[in-house]
Design a protein around this motif. Structure first.
Motif, short mmCIF file in Angstrom:
data_model
loop_
_atom_site.label_atom_id
_atom_site.label_comp_id
_atom_site.label_asym_id
_atom_site.label_seq_id
_atom_site.Cartn_x
_atom_site.Cartn_y
_atom_site.Cartn_z
N GLU A 101 29.35 -27.50 -15.82
CA GLU A 101 29.17 -27.68 -17.27
C GLU A 101 30.45 -28.19 -17.92
OE1 GLU A 101 27.82 -24.05 -18.97
OE2 GLU A 101 26.12 -23.84 -17.59
N VAL A 102 31.59 -27.70 -17.45
CA VAL A 102 32.87 -28.09 -18.04
C VAL A 102 33.18 -29.56 -17.75
CG1 VAL A 102 35.38 -27.71 -17.96
CG2 VAL A 102 33.81 -25.75 -17.95
N ILE A 103 32.89 -29.98 -16.52
CA ILE A 103 33.19 -31.36 -16.12
C ILE A 103 32.05 -32.27 -16.59
CG2 ILE A 103 33.61 -32.92 -14.17
CD1 ILE A 103 34.65 -30.47 -12.61
N GLN A 104 32.33 -33.11 -17.56
CA GLN A 104 31.32 -34.03 -18.06
C GLN A 104 31.20 -35.26 -17.18
OE1 GLN A 104 29.28 -33.26 -20.81
NE2 GLN A 104 30.25 -31.28 -20.37
N ASN A 105 32.33 -35.73 -16.70
CA ASN A 105 32.34 -36.92 -15.83
C ASN A 105 32.21 -36.49 -14.38
OD1 ASN A 105 32.71 -39.34 -14.52
ND2 ASN A 105 34.92 -39.43 -14.92
N LYS A 106 30.99 -36.51 -13.87
CA LYS A 106 30.74 -36.05 -12.49
C LYS A 106 30.64 -37.21 -11.51
CE LYS A 106 28.18 -31.93 -14.01
NZ LYS A 106 28.26 -32.22 -15.46
N ALA A 107 30.92 -38.41 -11.96
CA ALA A 107 30.76 -39.59 -11.10
C ALA A 107 31.59 -39.46 -9.82
CB ALA A 107 31.18 -40.85 -11.87
N GLY A 108 30.94 -39.60 -8.69
CA GLY A 108 31.64 -39.57 -7.41
C GLY A 108 31.91 -38.20 -6.85
N LEU A 109 31.56 -37.14 -7.58
CA LEU A 109 31.81 -35.78 -7.11
C LEU A 109 30.63 -35.29 -6.28
CD1 LEU A 109 33.37 -34.05 -10.26
CD2 LEU A 109 34.55 -35.11 -8.32
N ASP A 110 30.93 -34.55 -5.24
CA ASP A 110 29.89 -34.01 -4.37
C ASP A 110 29.94 -32.49 -4.39
OD1 ASP A 110 27.98 -33.49 -2.51
OD2 ASP A 110 29.00 -34.44 -0.82
N PHE A 111 29.25 -31.89 -5.36
CA PHE A 111 29.25 -30.43 -5.48
C PHE A 111 28.48 -29.76 -4.34
CE2 PHE A 111 30.29 -31.61 -9.84
CZ PHE A 111 31.21 -30.64 -10.20
N GLN A 112 27.63 -30.51 -3.67
CA GLN A 112 26.85 -29.94 -2.58
C GLN A 112 27.72 -29.51 -1.40
OE1 GLN A 112 23.56 -29.13 -2.61
NE2 GLN A 112 23.77 -29.67 -4.78
N CYS A 113 28.93 -30.08 -1.33
CA CYS A 113 29.87 -29.67 -0.27
C CYS A 113 30.24 -28.21 -0.39
CB CYS A 113 31.15 -30.51 -0.35
SG CYS A 113 30.93 -32.23 0.12
N PHE A 114 30.11 -27.67 -1.60
CA PHE A 114 30.61 -26.33 -1.89
C PHE A 114 29.47 -25.38 -2.24
CE2 PHE A 114 33.73 -29.56 -3.11
CZ PHE A 114 34.72 -29.27 -2.18
N CYS A 115 28.45 -25.41 -1.39
CA CYS A 115 27.32 -24.49 -1.54
C CYS A 115 27.11 -23.75 -0.22
CB CYS A 115 26.04 -25.25 -1.89
SG CYS A 115 26.04 -26.00 -3.54
N ASP A 116 26.64 -22.52 -0.31
CA ASP A 116 26.32 -21.77 0.90
C ASP A 116 25.17 -22.47 1.62
OD1 ASP A 116 24.68 -19.54 2.36
OD2 ASP A 116 26.67 -18.68 2.05
N LYS A 117 25.34 -22.75 2.89
CA LYS A 117 24.35 -23.51 3.63
C LYS A 117 23.02 -22.78 3.76
CE LYS A 117 27.66 -26.16 6.38
NZ LYS A 117 28.16 -26.47 7.75
N LYS A 118 23.06 -21.46 3.76
CA LYS A 118 21.82 -20.70 3.93
C LYS A 118 21.12 -20.43 2.61
CE LYS A 118 19.94 -16.67 6.32
NZ LYS A 118 20.24 -15.50 7.20
N THR A 119 21.90 -20.01 1.59
CA THR A 119 21.28 -19.62 0.32
C THR A 119 21.24 -20.76 -0.69
OG1 THR A 119 23.35 -18.89 -0.72
CG2 THR A 119 22.19 -17.29 0.68
N GLY A 120 22.10 -21.76 -0.51
CA GLY A 120 22.17 -22.85 -1.48
C GLY A 120 22.95 -22.50 -2.74
N THR A 121 23.50 -21.28 -2.80
CA THR A 121 24.25 -20.85 -3.99
C THR A 121 25.61 -21.54 -4.03
OG1 THR A 121 23.21 -18.67 -3.83
CG2 THR A 121 25.18 -18.86 -5.24
#
Length: 282
Positions: free
Chosen positions: A90-110
């Motif tokens: 929410e804080v970061i408005q410019n998300k272009a090129g960012l991969d937040f999926q790298c930082f999720c638990d692989k099992k729970t998706g959290t």
């Protein structure tokens, strides 16, 4: 990054929030992670802070060394380690090129909660408070894609917050200075040696005069001082470290303290409390 060997879940996230992690300042601050939560690749440290009066949780030697430099810096008022980037999406408005999926638990998706190593409160020259954020990483880590992704998220997060952010590597840390501060850090007071502040000050005043401009080997000066004043073995060294920790004696903190050198080669003068130096590594 806030990765775990165990699963990261929404319930665990909410528990951390309810426990007040990442909240408060000074003695009341609670880091997002403690060394009981998170396995480290290196040695971990629990250090009772001068600035905060609480125990700080540090995950690597590099973090600990930078922490000691922050403790020594007069302009530093508060140190908050392992500070969480809450609501980063929410804080970061410019998300272009960012991969937040790298930082999720692989099992729970959290999503994991990324952290910046230190959030630091400074007292500027004009007396105002300034907050800066610093991420501590080994230089070799900067070659890893996941590390670079994390750093870019942190950069954009703190930019959106209007807070100065930077990366500190082992190349930025004067090792001799950090080791010197570590050596004397526990001597800020000497109550564990049975010396209250008045006693430490009285012995310190005598020792200070004995050491200053003395051409004898510092180790010999300390030994002779103990004999002359009928002090328990080790007391003079403890008080010497007390004087250094409280900046009563001027030394070059970036040079290794060698007790085998002449005292007047180590002690540069009696400290003037009105003269404060800014740590360049901040």
């Amino acid at each position: 990054m806030g990765r775990y060997n165990s699963e990261w879940t929404e319930d665990k996230y909410q528990r951390f929030i309810n426990e007040g992690r990442g909240q408060g300042t000074g003695a009341e601050y609670k880091p997002w992670l403690t060394i009981n939560d998170y396995p480290s690749m290196g040695r971990v440290s629990r250090i009772l802070g001068w600035k905060t009066g609480r125990v700080h949780h540090l995950f690597t030697d590099l973090q600990a060394r930078y922490f000691y430099l922050l403790e020594w810096a007069d302009q530093v008022m508060d140190i908050r380690e392992c500070f969480p980037l809450l609501n980063a999406d929410e804080v970061i408005q410019n998300k272009a090129g960012l991969d937040f999926q790298c930082f999720c638990d692989k099992k729970t998706g959290t999503p994991y909660v990324l952290q910046t190593t230190f959030l630091i409160t400074l007292r500027t020259i004009n007396g105002k408070e300034q907050i800066i954020a610093r991420t501590v990483k080994a230089q070799s880590e900067l070659e890893k894609r996941l590390t670079l992704e994390s750093l870019e998220i942190q950069r954009r997060y703190w930019d959106a917050k209007g807070i100065d952010w930077g990366v500190i590597t082992n190349k930025d840390i004067p090792v001799s200075a950090a080791k010197n501060i570590e050596w004397l850090h526990s001597s800020k007071n000497l109550e564990d040696r049975g010396l209250d502040t008045d006693a430490a000050e009285q012995i310190g005043a005598l020792l200070q005069e004995e050491i200053y401009q003395n051409p004898m080997q510092l180790r010999k000066v300390l030994q002779d001082f103990e004999k002359e004043n009928l002090l328990e073995a080790g007391t003079a060294l403890a008080v010497f470290k007390y004087l250094l920790a409280n900046k009563r004696l001027k030394i070059n903190i970036t040079e290794a303290i060698n007790l085998n050198l002449p005292a007047n080669h180590i002690i540069l003068g009696i400290a003037d409390s009105s003269q404060r130096k800014v740590m360049k590594c901040l």
